[in-house]
Design a protein around this motif. Sequence first.
Motif, PDB file in Angstrom:
ATOM      1  N   UNK A  26     -68.469  89.408 -58.747  1.00 34.85           N
ATOM      2  CA  UNK A  26     -68.358  87.966 -58.563  1.00 34.85           C
ATOM      3  C   UNK A  26     -68.366  87.250 -59.909  1.00 34.85           C
ATOM      4  N   UNK A  27     -69.266  87.661 -60.788  1.00 39.88           N
ATOM      5  CA  UNK A  27     -69.331  87.083 -62.130  1.00 39.88           C
ATOM      6  C   UNK A  27     -68.091  87.435 -62.939  1.00 39.88           C
ATOM      7  N   UNK A  28     -67.674  88.691 -62.826  1.00 38.42           N
ATOM      8  CA  UNK A  28     -66.552  89.250 -63.570  1.00 38.42           C
ATOM      9  C   UNK A  28     -65.258  88.491 -63.287  1.00 38.42           C
ATOM     10  N   UNK A  29     -65.008  88.203 -62.013  1.00 41.48           N
ATOM     11  CA  UNK A  29     -63.765  87.548 -61.620  1.00 41.48           C
ATOM     12  C   UNK A  29     -63.774  86.055 -61.935  1.00 41.48           C
ATOM     13  N   UNK A  30     -64.931  85.422 -61.797  1.00 45.80           N
ATOM     14  CA  UNK A  30     -64.992  83.970 -61.988  1.00 45.80           C
ATOM     15  C   UNK A  30     -65.036  83.572 -63.454  1.00 45.80           C
TER      16      UNK A  30
END
Length: 350
Positions: free
Chosen positions: A128-132
């Motif tokens: 979630x952090x990686x994509x956002x």
Amino acid sequence: MTETSLASPSLRSALRHLWQDQRVWLATAAILGTVALFDPSQAAQSAQFAGQALLTTAPFLILSIALAAWAGATGADNLIARAFTGAPALMIALGALAGGLSPFCSCGVIPLIAALLSMGVPLSAVMAFWLASPIMDPSMFVLTAGVLGPEFAVAKTLAALGLGLFGGTVTHVLSRGGAFAAPLRDGIGSGGCGGARIRAPKPVVWRFWADPDRRAKFGRTARSTTLFLARWLMLAFVLESLMLAWIPAETVTATLGGDGLLPILTATLVGVPAYLNGYAALPLVGGLIEQGMAPGAGMAFLVAGGVTSIPAAMAVWALARPQVFALYIALSLIGAFTSGLLFQIWTTLA
């Protein structure tokens, strides 16, 4: 004859070890050398481009590397791992929100991702952090609002959060079936489970520099992470420079005009290899929208390229196992297309 027969296996062994240890640097040198044979000026420009790109991303890389080394040396990674043992939905939401607010670019976030996974943070929250993270940050929001308008900036922010939530949720569902138990490649971190860190955490020593062993661990982690990133990003930036020189982004994105789903789908696919960077792409997309490119196609292009730019994709490939890399790419493309489609519908109805 005997000396030759003995030397030959030894030479082959040495060359094999050299290729295994330095294959990325060798590949970069081979590419630049080949280009120099046919176009010396382009080879020089590519080397300069790669060096400048590394310098530009250096502040984010240094911060990420220092954080990873500090967490390992102090033992703070135990606390971080335990902090991510709560409800999966909450962890995914926090990961997406942190990604949308963080100043990390798609390359600068890589060492932090490796550190989080080795600490035992679940892949769903990390994804979630990686994509956002690469899509939006405070400075990007201000620049996007100034170039493309506040509506586009808000929509891009929602796309970043939505992609993070979507990616984290899909990863969580797949992980419950036993997939992605060890997301990192062998030799990078300690894998993604980190169960021992959570069940039996070691004491945290904040003044790690007073302990020779912890001081040495900080140096080892920082050095290995720096070398890992330097060789892969150097190769990635060289390839990016050649792509920009031989396939102008203006020519590629000029094909994205028109209405319907096709321009959005094309922008999603083209955005991956033909992306510049988040800041350079904004005025280009703004000019093309003024010339008739669909706003949804512009959104899809920015989202897809931001997450899966060539340097970022290569760094992810070097960091994560193939199945995690495939999931990362798939989620990026699906999220970019959906973001562009929804934004196109919104602008049509507004």
